[in-house]
Every structure is written in C-alpha cells, then in structure tokens.
Design a protein around this motif. Structure first.
Motif, PDB file in Angstrom:
ATOM      1  N   TYR A 199       0.807  -1.558   0.034  1.00  0.00           N
ATOM      2  CA  TYR A 199       0.058  -0.293  -0.075  1.00  0.00           C
ATOM      3  C   TYR A 199       0.849   1.449  -0.074  1.00  0.00           C
ATOM      4  CZ  TYR A 199      -3.463  -3.552   1.189  1.00  0.00           C
ATOM      5  OH  TYR A 199      -4.662  -3.884   1.122  1.00  0.00           O
ATOM      6  N   PRO A 200       0.288   2.313  -0.325  1.00  0.00           N
ATOM      7  CA  PRO A 200       1.122   3.691  -0.541  1.00  0.00           C
ATOM      8  C   PRO A 200       1.575   4.067   0.824  1.00  0.00           C
ATOM      9  CG  PRO A 200      -0.518   3.739  -1.765  1.00  0.00           C
ATOM     10  CD  PRO A 200      -0.896   2.936  -1.544  1.00  0.00           C
ATOM     11  N   ASN A 201       0.655   4.239   1.776  1.00  0.00           N
ATOM     12  CA  ASN A 201       0.744   4.962   3.141  1.00  0.00           C
ATOM     13  C   ASN A 201       2.493   3.802   3.811  1.00  0.00           C
ATOM     14  OD1 ASN A 201       0.051   2.243   3.696  1.00  0.00           O
ATOM     15  ND2 ASN A 201      -2.100   3.425   4.787  1.00  0.00           N
ATOM     16  N   ASN A 254       5.912   5.959   4.257  1.00  0.00           N
ATOM     17  CA  ASN A 254       5.978   6.792   5.151  1.00  0.00           C
ATOM     18  C   ASN A 254       5.361   6.584   6.477  1.00  0.00           C
ATOM     19  OD1 ASN A 254       3.445   7.780   4.536  1.00  0.00           O
ATOM     20  ND2 ASN A 254       2.937   9.742   4.731  1.00  0.00           N
ATOM     21  N   ASP A 255       5.696   5.645   6.534  1.00  0.00           N
ATOM     22  CA  ASP A 255       4.712   4.913   8.168  1.00  0.00           C
ATOM     23  C   ASP A 255       6.111   4.378   8.692  1.00  0.00           C
ATOM     24  OD1 ASP A 255       6.091   2.442   7.298  1.00  0.00           O
ATOM     25  OD2 ASP A 255       4.582   1.198   7.026  1.00  0.00           O
ATOM     26  N   GLY A 256       7.033   5.472   9.466  1.00  0.00           N
ATOM     27  CA  GLY A 256       7.774   4.553   9.717  1.00  0.00           C
ATOM     28  C   GLY A 256       9.201   3.399   9.878  1.00  0.00           C
ATOM     29  N   ASN A 257       8.776   2.854   9.063  1.00  0.00           N
ATOM     30  CA  ASN A 257       9.119   1.213   8.716  1.00  0.00           C
ATOM     31  C   ASN A 257       9.888   0.982   7.699  1.00  0.00           C
ATOM     32  OD1 ASN A 257       9.466  -1.571   9.343  1.00  0.00           O
ATOM     33  ND2 ASN A 257       7.596  -1.820   9.744  1.00  0.00           N
ATOM     34  N   ILE A 258      11.056   0.431   7.954  1.00  0.00           N
ATOM     35  CA  ILE A 258      11.925   0.523   6.352  1.00  0.00           C
ATOM     36  C   ILE A 258      11.888  -0.658   6.175  1.00  0.00           C
ATOM     37  CG2 ILE A 258      13.095   2.575   7.015  1.00  0.00           C
ATOM     38  CD1 ILE A 258      15.374   0.527   8.294  1.00  0.00           C
ATOM     39  N   ASN A 259      10.750  -1.974   7.661  1.00  0.00           N
ATOM     40  CA  ASN A 259      11.303  -2.624   6.488  1.00  0.00           C
ATOM     41  C   ASN A 259       9.473  -3.144   5.723  1.00  0.00           C
ATOM     42  OD1 ASN A 259      14.060  -4.042   7.861  1.00  0.00           O
ATOM     43  ND2 ASN A 259      12.310  -3.623   9.693  1.00  0.00           N
ATOM     44  N   SER A 260       8.644  -2.242   5.588  1.00  0.00           N
ATOM     45  CA  SER A 260       7.636  -2.493   5.119  1.00  0.00           C
ATOM     46  C   SER A 260       7.636  -1.760   3.730  1.00  0.00           C
ATOM     47  CB  SER A 260       6.256  -1.947   5.555  1.00  0.00           C
ATOM     48  OG  SER A 260       6.123  -0.836   6.230  1.00  0.00           O
ATOM     49  N   CYS A 261       7.416  -2.031   2.514  1.00  0.00           N
ATOM     50  CA  CYS A 261       7.412  -1.210   1.193  1.00  0.00           C
ATOM     51  C   CYS A 261       6.459  -0.927   0.761  1.00  0.00           C
ATOM     52  CB  CYS A 261       8.599  -1.751   0.026  1.00  0.00           C
ATOM     53  SG  CYS A 261      10.093  -2.506   1.616  1.00  0.00           S
ATOM     54  N   SER A 262       6.423   0.340  -0.092  1.00  0.00           N
ATOM     55  CA  SER A 262       5.446   0.074  -1.460  1.00  0.00           C
ATOM     56  C   SER A 262       5.484  -0.433  -2.632  1.00  0.00           C
ATOM     57  CB  SER A 262       5.025   1.675  -0.712  1.00  0.00           C
ATOM     58  OG  SER A 262       3.660   2.308  -1.715  1.00  0.00           O
ATOM     59  N   ARG A 292      15.953  18.951   2.463  1.00  0.00           N
ATOM     60  CA  ARG A 292      16.688  16.947   1.886  1.00  0.00           C
ATOM     61  C   ARG A 292      15.319  15.932   1.565  1.00  0.00           C
ATOM     62  NH1 ARG A 292      18.044  16.946   6.555  1.00  0.00           N
ATOM     63  NH2 ARG A 292      17.952  15.274   8.277  1.00  0.00           N
ATOM     64  N   VAL A 293      15.661  14.884   1.555  1.00  0.00           N
ATOM     65  CA  VAL A 293      14.652  13.817   0.981  1.00  0.00           C
ATOM     66  C   VAL A 293      15.354  12.876   0.609  1.00  0.00           C
ATOM     67  CG1 VAL A 293      12.564  12.749  -0.680  1.00  0.00           C
ATOM     68  CG2 VAL A 293      13.231  14.899  -0.611  1.00  0.00           C
ATOM     69  N   GLU A 294      15.176  11.541   2.279  1.00  0.00           N
ATOM     70  CA  GLU A 294      15.706  10.564   2.173  1.00  0.00           C
ATOM     71  C   GLU A 294      14.672   9.663   1.522  1.00  0.00           C
ATOM     72  OE1 GLU A 294      17.001  10.428   6.260  1.00  0.00           O
ATOM     73  OE2 GLU A 294      18.418  11.916   5.968  1.00  0.00           O
ATOM     74  N   ILE A 295      15.118   8.731   0.936  1.00  0.00           N
ATOM     75  CA  ILE A 295      15.032   7.754   0.051  1.00  0.00           C
ATOM     76  C   ILE A 295      15.145   5.925   1.124  1.00  0.00           C
ATOM     77  CG2 ILE A 295      13.670   6.190  -1.511  1.00  0.00           C
ATOM     78  CD1 ILE A 295      14.284   9.153  -2.894  1.00  0.00           C
ATOM     79  N   THR A 296      14.402   5.343   1.269  1.00  0.00           N
ATOM     80  CA  THR A 296      14.980   3.874   1.422  1.00  0.00           C
ATOM     81  C   THR A 296      14.945   2.872   0.720  1.00  0.00           C
ATOM     82  OG1 THR A 296      15.134   4.016   4.078  1.00  0.00           O
ATOM     83  CG2 THR A 296      15.335   2.048   3.361  1.00  0.00           C
ATOM     84  N   ASN A 297      15.700   2.232   0.320  1.00  0.00           N
ATOM     85  CA  ASN A 297      15.485   1.602  -1.064  1.00  0.00           C
ATOM     86  C   ASN A 297      15.435  -0.301  -0.336  1.00  0.00           C
ATOM     87  OD1 ASN A 297      15.401   0.668  -3.976  1.00  0.00           O
ATOM     88  ND2 ASN A 297      17.282   0.622  -4.049  1.00  0.00           N
ATOM     89  N   ARG A 298      14.466  -0.692  -1.198  1.00  0.00           N
ATOM     90  CA  ARG A 298      14.402  -2.035  -0.985  1.00  0.00           C
ATOM     91  C   ARG A 298      15.058  -2.718  -0.470  1.00  0.00           C
ATOM     92  NH1 ARG A 298       9.985  -5.558  -4.487  1.00  0.00           N
ATOM     93  NH2 ARG A 298       9.688  -7.432  -2.838  1.00  0.00           N
ATOM     94  N   GLY A 299      15.447  -3.576   0.461  1.00  0.00           N
ATOM     95  CA  GLY A 299      16.634  -4.607   0.483  1.00  0.00           C
ATOM     96  C   GLY A 299      16.625  -6.125   0.379  1.00  0.00           C
ATOM     97  N   LEU A 335       8.311   0.718  -9.763  1.00  0.00           N
ATOM     98  CA  LEU A 335       7.883   1.157  -8.475  1.00  0.00           C
ATOM     99  C   LEU A 335       8.812   0.690  -6.741  1.00  0.00           C
ATOM    100  CD1 LEU A 335      10.640   3.274  -8.109  1.00  0.00           C
ATOM    101  CD2 LEU A 335       9.011   5.140  -7.599  1.00  0.00           C
ATOM    102  N   ASN A 336       9.708  -0.118  -6.367  1.00  0.00           N
ATOM    103  CA  ASN A 336       9.513  -0.106  -5.239  1.00  0.00           C
ATOM    104  C   ASN A 336      10.588   0.584  -4.029  1.00  0.00           C
ATOM    105  OD1 ASN A 336       9.862  -3.115  -6.831  1.00  0.00           O
ATOM    106  ND2 ASN A 336      11.723  -1.830  -5.799  1.00  0.00           N
ATOM    107  N   LEU A 337       9.807   0.973  -3.126  1.00  0.00           N
ATOM    108  CA  LEU A 337      10.747   1.755  -2.275  1.00  0.00           C
ATOM    109  C   LEU A 337      10.372   1.517  -0.659  1.00  0.00           C
ATOM    110  CD1 LEU A 337      10.857   5.570  -4.280  1.00  0.00           C
ATOM    111  CD2 LEU A 337      12.845   3.223  -4.359  1.00  0.00           C
ATOM    112  N   CYS A 338      11.194   1.558   0.494  1.00  0.00           N
ATOM    113  CA  CYS A 338      10.112   1.440   1.598  1.00  0.00           C
ATOM    114  C   CYS A 338      10.140   2.160   2.493  1.00  0.00           C
ATOM    115  CB  CYS A 338      11.694   0.323   2.378  1.00  0.00           C
ATOM    116  SG  CYS A 338      11.300  -1.467   1.572  1.00  0.00           S
ATOM    117  N   GLU A 339      10.917   3.766   1.972  1.00  0.00           N
ATOM    118  CA  GLU A 339      10.335   4.582   3.383  1.00  0.00           C
ATOM    119  C   GLU A 339      11.001   5.978   2.182  1.00  0.00           C
ATOM    120  OE1 GLU A 339       8.728   6.456   6.843  1.00  0.00           O
ATOM    121  OE2 GLU A 339       8.503   3.990   5.344  1.00  0.00           O
TER     122      GLU A 339
END
Length: 369
Positions: free
Chosen positions: A43-45, A48-56, A78-85, A151-155
């Motif tokens: 899901y989109p939310n 930005n839910d603060g959990n880098i282990n859940s991804c959109s 600035r913008v910080e992006i956490t990529n899928r691991g 496109l898949n990103l986690c945060e």
C-alpha cells in the motif's frame, strides 16, 4: 482567465542575528501517500509509516511514481529514500525526486540528479539535497523512462528546517544561547521565542526536539512568581513548575521545555540552551478574475480601502481570514474586501469594477532567514 498568485514576503535591510545552526524536522511521516498504480497489498501509506521493512510498490508501467502530500507548503531541505533491501534494488536506478506545488508530480522541480547505479549498489539509503528556495506541497520519486518496470521503495522521509502546526511556524535552533540572546535572535528573524497555547501543541513540539532542553518565551522577569509569555497573544496553557524555596528561585526567571517529558520549568536565564523560534503563518491565496463590471452587494462587504492595483488589493484580502473575494475599481482604485463566492444574487452591476474570486487558499511559512 487571469490568475493572481499572492505571497506576502518582506524584503527589508536590517541587522540580523543569525539563528546559526538549525535542526531539520521530518515533516512527511503519516501524511497522505499515493502511487501511480497499485500493486497487491504493497500500500502507498507504507512509504512514510516509519518502518523501513514495509515497502510501497507500483504496478509495472511506463514512468511509475510514488508521492506524498505534505498538506501544507514547505521549503524542503532534503529527501531521504530507503530502497528495498531483499531484492529489486536496481528498480530505483534513474529515480528522480521532485518537489513542488502541483499534484501532477512529474511536472514539479527536480531535487538533485537522478539516482545512479553506483548509488544503488553502494547503499539502501539514497539522499537528495534540495534547493530551499523551492516551495513545495508534494514530494515524489519517479522513474521517467520507458522500461515498463515497477517502482518499489520502503521509505521516503522529507526534511525541512521549518515546520507548520496549527497556524504557527516553528524553527528549532541547535546552537545554545542564553535566554536574552535567543530572544534577540528570534526577534531579528521577525519571530518570537516559543509560546505554548495548548497541550496538543506542547506534545507536537516535544516530538520535534532532540534530547535536550529548549528555551521558551515564558518568564517572570517583570514580576517574580507571575510568569508571562513574550507573545502578544493570550495563551491558555500555563502548566509550569516554579522552583521551590531554597532553589534560589529569584535568579531563575526564564523557563525551558524538556525534550524528554515536555515539562516547563524555571531555569537560570544566563544558562545556554537551544531554542525554538515561532511566528504566525501567512495566507497563500490564488485569485481568478471572474466578472467584469460587477461588485458584491453590501451584505457581503467586509471593508473598502484605496489600492493602487488589483495585486495590492489581493494582498489586503490575504490579510483577512474571512476574505473570499475582492472587487477593484480600475478608475477610482477602490478595493472592496468581501465574503461573496460569486453566486447569483451576490453581485450587482458596477461600472469599471472587476471582481476576483479566491480559488485556492493555504497556510504557509515564510523563511526565518
């Protein structure tokens, strides 16, 4: 249609005491998030839910994107992006961070260069520094090519030096000063040391603070044991602790707020602490010319004044919360501030008068320096 975009900004030459260092605040957490196309339960939310282990995740498509609506206008630092691991890191290659005022996010201003393959291979955290002069409500990451991937990103975390809450703008300084020096620094930036009006405001501000104590504008310098706020407002929040007898309370005339529990307590004014500056938001309004030779009927008029141009008249409207429209007489230069929404029966014939309607209104913060 003629559209007027009005921003009330001050340009003055004056002596400014710098706020020096400031604390960047994450402003995107929990705000509405969207994807160009949805995919399963990613899901989109989750972006930005603060959990880098859940991804959109978007579906596979041309130029996929994920974006956050900040629900307010900010100068983004600035913008910080956490990529899928766990897999698929290469899907972030060529990703473009964009910030701006349009929900057509691909048309907004790019923040930094596109994400490179070497960045993706080196770290899951991808950072883009932004030009602070760009006012933005929407922050997006998009892949603007024709490969047809998802496109898949986690945060996505969005940082600004200024945060907006309940019609107030706040800036947190990380440079310790005495109470009087902190007061002077805020005032030189057309702001005041922090005033707390409600428990909700206190809770919100505590969440912004690093682990330290910060000066507020509360003090009893004028009358011992009778603290007052610096602001001309009349705050309702007076939940504070005064030093008890034996604590040399006569010398403890200034109040600080603690980051760990948000408590307001006496402190020595010559102690050096970090501080928070505060000022009111201003109105950002867009007006459109909607009728010629029309003026509002008397029951919708708030007040009339002289203005040199329609733009000057719109500034006056921007300073009045209840203003929904204005009319401008191009011959006499009379500016009429009103509440009319331009409906039938609300306007009357008036020669040489143009009627302008507010089509968009939002609160915003001007810069502190």
């Amino acid at each position: 249609m003629i559209a007027y975009v009005i921003l009330l900004l001050l340009k003055l030459t004056l002596f400014v005491i710098p706020l020096t260092g400031s604390v960047s605040v994450e402003i995107g957490h929990g705000k509405p998030a969207y994807v160009s196309t949805s995919y399963s339960n990613w899901y989109p939310n989750k972006i930005n839910d603060g959990n880098i282990n859940s991804c959109s995740h978007t579906g596979s498509q041309i130029s996929p994107y994920i974006y956050i609506d900040l629900e307010g206008m900010y100068y983004i630092e600035r913008v910080e992006i956490t990529n899928r691991g766990d897999c698929c890191q290469n899907r972030a290659i060529d990703g473009v961070v964009r910030i701006g005022m349009s929900d057509d996010v691909l048309s907004n201003t790019a923040c930094g260069e596109p994400i490179t393959e070497s960045e993706v291979n080196a770290d899951l955290l991808l950072v883009r520094e932004c030009r602070k002069s760009v006012l933005a409500r929407y922050v997006s990451v998009s892949i603007e090519n024709n490969n047809g991937w998802a496109l898949n990103l986690c945060e996505i975390k969005v940082f600004s030096e200024v945060t907006l809450y309940n019609n107030r703008c706040y800036k947190v300084s990380d440079t310790p000063k005495t109470w009087s020096d902190a007061k002077a620094a805020c005032e030189s930036q057309f702001s005041t040391l922090l005033t707390i009006n409600t428990e909700d405001e206190r809770t919100h501000l505590t969440s912004l603070m690093p682990s330290s104590s910060f000066w507020t504008g509360l003090n009893d310098i004028g009358q011992e044991g009778n603290p007052e706020w610096l602001t001309s407002d009349t705050p309702t929040y007076m939940n504070y602790d005064i030093a008890e007898s034996g604590d040399e309370s006569d010398d403890m005339d200034c109040f600080r707020i603690a980051a760990n529990d948000g408590s307001l307590r006496h402190a020595y004014c010559n102690s050096e602490m970090q501080y928070i500056c505060e000022k009111k938001t201003i109105a950002y309004k867009i007006y459109e010319f909607t009728a010629q030779n029309k003026s509002p009927t008397s029951e919708y008029v708030l007040r009339s004044l002289f203005a040199t141009t329609p733009g000057t008249c719109s500034l006056e409207c921007g300073n009045v919360d209840a203003c929904s429209s204005f009319s401008f007489n191009i011959e006499t230069k009379e500016c009429t501030i009103c509440t009319s929404t331009g409906q039938d029966g609300e306007l009357t014939d008036a020669e040489n008068v143009d009627f302008y309607l507010v089509t968009f209104s939002e609160e915003m913060c001007t810069k502190f320096n």
